[in-house]
Every structure is written in structure tokens, then in C-alpha cells.
Design a protein around this motif. Structure first.
Motif, mmCIF file in Angstrom:
data_model
loop_
_atom_site.group_PDB
_atom_site.id
_atom_site.type_symbol
_atom_site.label_atom_id
_atom_site.label_comp_id
_atom_site.label_asym_id
_atom_site.label_seq_id
_atom_site.Cartn_x
_atom_site.Cartn_y
_atom_site.Cartn_z
ATOM 1 N N ALA A 154 0.832 -1.204 0.000
ATOM 2 C CA ALA A 154 0.000 0.000 0.000
ATOM 3 C C ALA A 154 0.867 1.254 0.000
ATOM 4 N N PHE A 155 1.932 1.229 0.794
ATOM 5 C CA PHE A 155 2.855 2.372 0.837
ATOM 6 C C PHE A 155 3.524 2.583 -0.517
ATOM 7 N N VAL A 156 4.003 1.495 -1.119
ATOM 8 C CA VAL A 156 4.668 1.597 -2.424
ATOM 9 C C VAL A 156 3.715 2.190 -3.462
ATOM 10 N N MET A 157 2.481 1.694 -3.466
ATOM 11 C CA MET A 157 1.495 2.133 -4.450
ATOM 12 C C MET A 157 1.182 3.625 -4.292
ATOM 13 N N VAL A 158 0.899 4.043 -3.090
ATOM 14 C CA VAL A 158 0.524 5.438 -2.826
ATOM 15 C C VAL A 158 1.722 6.362 -3.058
ATOM 16 N N ALA A 159 2.886 5.966 -2.555
ATOM 17 C CA ALA A 159 4.082 6.794 -2.695
ATOM 18 C C ALA A 159 4.455 6.978 -4.164
ATOM 19 N N MET A 160 4.398 5.896 -4.940
ATOM 20 C CA MET A 160 4.794 5.992 -6.337
ATOM 21 C C MET A 160 3.791 6.796 -7.151
ATOM 22 N N TYR A 255 11.642 9.557 -9.577
ATOM 23 C CA TYR A 255 10.393 9.870 -8.871
ATOM 24 C C TYR A 255 10.647 10.023 -7.371
ATOM 25 N N VAL A 256 11.496 9.148 -6.851
ATOM 26 C CA VAL A 256 11.819 9.190 -5.425
ATOM 27 C C VAL A 256 12.471 10.528 -5.069
ATOM 28 N N LEU A 257 13.398 10.967 -5.900
ATOM 29 C CA LEU A 257 14.092 12.232 -5.638
ATOM 30 C C LEU A 257 13.148 13.429 -5.736
#
Length: 318
Positions: A154-160, A255-257
Motif C-alpha cells: 500500500a505504501f509503495v502504491m501510494v508513494a509511487m 520519482y523518489v528524488l
């Protein structure tokens, strides 16, 4: 048919649909409203048609379903694309209807994103043979996340989804970067034996490039949150279906940056009583205000995305 064929078909469908929708968006006054606190050079973009992501979504859904053979995993990725695209569409529509750059509130978007992401994670953990396995880079094998799997996914999905959304700030930046990262996942899907996800990743890439024909500088239209949210949901769900969440962090480091730059800016601003760590966040605006041309920033980010994808491929092949 091969993955490359579906890539080409998605490119063609997206290009045609995007060309068709531009006059339609203009006719219905779906125009972009630029935030006043943004770079002043962007004010001239106000009035450019937005919500162009509708064409990307239609191309991904149609070609993705046909190319994936209507398999269960393909349907799952398509559903996530539509759900996250719907959040973006609602956000864009409110902006257009009220003629300003404020749509859904942050908490409203977050609640919907978390809800959809948790449903995805629960379905994969309970309804697939792989269960709660996640591929670990360098370790070179899968690890069972057990009860941590649902919150992790869920975190990966929302964060990305939100990180991809943040990258949509310059002409062609989001579409080009996502096309590059998606090509990597198309290759990875074939290497990992995840044909459906590999085909869908190729379709994402082709759809982005078809849209990019009209979105490159100077952009004739913007994808809006409709497109960027859908792309974030599509790319993240493809990586999750492959069990390659950590590979997404490496290949999609751009995207992370972008997301980290916003977080750092906000925290630094609060801690120092109003000072800014970057000239402006997200990161692409910082480089703009440092004097780089918009096209140069976009090319630099594309190159960085390509290098990250190459690095991710080498790590996977170790």
C-alpha cells in the motif's frame, strides 16, 4: 504477438487519440490554471488544454487488455490504472470547473489512494499463488513479508502514484521518464517470467510516447493529474504484480528524488522559520530557477532515468 508489437500499437493508438482529443479539450474549455507561486516563465502556459491523460488511459486500457489476453493480472493492473486515473480526473475536473489550480484536498486524495492500494495488496496476498513474496535486489531471491506485505505494498502504491504526479511539472518530463522506466519493466517482466505485466509495461511506455508527440516542448496539451495519477498507478501495479517493488525504487529513482525534494523543502521550511533548502520544489523547478532551460532539465532527467534503469538491470542480472 511480441511485446514490441504491443508497444508499437499502444504508441499509435495513443498518438491518434491524443491528436483527436486536443480540439475537444479546447472546445470544452478544459484549460490549465498555473499556480501563481510557480516559476514565472510558466505563466505563459496558462490556458493550455489539460486532462490529456484521458487519451493515455484509453490507450493503456484497450491495448493492455487485448495484449494481455484479458488475464487476471492484466485486469488487476487495468483496474488500478482506472481507479487512480479517476482520482486524478476528479481533481482536474474540480480545477477546471472552479477555474483555479486547487482541486481535491490532499487528505481526500490520500484516503482514496490508500483504500485502493490496500484492496490491491489484499487481493494479491490472498488471491495469488505468490502470496506475500517480494523480490529483494542483491539477495537475488524472494522474501516472504507475511503480515507486513499489505502495508508495504500500500505504501509503495501510494508513494509511487504521488511521486509520478510530482514529476509532471515540465513539458514532456513525466511522459518521457515514465516511458523509459516502463521499458525497463517490460524487459524485466519477460526476464522474471511475468509476461502479462511485461506486456502491460510495454503498453504504458508506448502510450506515453504517443502522448509525448504532443506534450514535448512547447506542449500542445498537458496530461493533468488524470494522466500522471493513472501512470503512477499503472507503473506501480505492474511492479507489484511482478513482485519487483524494490526494483521500482531503483529504476524509478527520479520519482523518489522528486518526492524527497518536496519533503525536505517542507521540513526545512518549518524548522528554519521560512528558509528554503531548494530554490523551489519539486526538484525540476530548482534546476529551472538555477538558470537551466526547461528542455535541458527535461533531457537531464530523462538521461538520469535511463541510467537508473540500466543500473537496475545490472543489479537484477548479478
Amino acid at each position: 504477438m511480441s511485446v514490441s508489437i504491443w508497444f508499437i500499437i499502444a504508441f499509435a493508438v495513443s498518438a491518434v487519440l491524443t491528436g483527436v482529443e486536443i480540439p475537444m479539450l479546447k472546445k470544452h474549455q478544459f484549460k490549465q490554471y498555473i499556480r501563481e507561486e510557480g516559476p514565472q516563465s510558466h505563466q505563459k502556459k496558462s490556458g493550455t488544454p489539460t486532462m490529456g491523460g484521458i487519451a493515455i488511459i484509453i490507450a493503456m486500457v484497450l491495448v493492455g487488455l487485448i495484449g494481455g489476453g484479458f488475464g487476471g493480472k492484466t485486469v488487476l493492473m487495468v483496474v488500478m490504472t482506472l481507479l487512480f486515473g479517476a482520482i486524478g480526473f476528479l481533481d482536474d475536473y474540480i480545477k477546471v470547473a472552479q477555474k483555479h489550480n486547487l482541486g481535491l484536498r490532499a487528505w481526500q486524495k490520500l484516503v482514496l489512494q490508500i483504500l485502493f492500494a490496500v484492496v490491491l495488496a489484499l487481493y494479491i496476498s490472498k488471491g495469488t499463488d505468490e502470496g506475500t513474496l517480494v523480490y529483494i535486489p542483491f539477495y537475488g531471491d524472494y522474501l516472504d513479508f507475511g503480515i507486513l506485505y499489505v502495508p508495504f505494498v500500500a505504501f509503495v502504491m501510494v508513494a509511487m502514484a504521488n511521486s509520478v504526479n510530482l514529476s509532471d511539472g515540465l513539458d514532456g518530463l513525466c511522459a518521457g521518464s515514465t516511458a523509459i522506466v516502463s521499458v525497463f519493466f517490460a524487459i524485466l517482466g519477460l526476464k522474471a517470467g511475468e509476461a502479462e505485466a511485461g506486456v502491460y509495461a510495454a503498453v504504458i511506455s508506448g502510450s506515453c510516447l504517443g502522448f509525448l508527440l504532443f506534450n514535448r516542448h512547447p506542449a500542445k496539451l498537458f496530461m493533468g493529474d488524470t494522466g500522471s495519477m493513472a501512470l503512477g498507478g499503472a507503473l506501480a501495479s505492474a511492479a507489484i504484480v511482478m513482485r519487483m517493488e524494490f526494483m521500482l525504487v531503483i529504476a524509478g529513482l527520479i520519482y523518489v528524488l522528486e518526492a524527497l525534494s518536496v519533503i525536505i523543502q517542507v521540513l526545512y521550511f518549518k524548522k528554519t522559520g521560512g528558509k528554503r533548502f531548494f530554490k523551489m520544489a519539486p526538484l525540476h523547478h530548482h534546476f529551472e530557477l538555477c538558470g537551466m532551460k526547461e528542455t535541458s532539465v527535461v533531457l537531464m532527467f530523462w538521461a538520469f532515468a535511463a541510467v537508473c534503469c540500466l543500473l537496475a538491470y545490472l543489479i537484477y542480472m548479478i
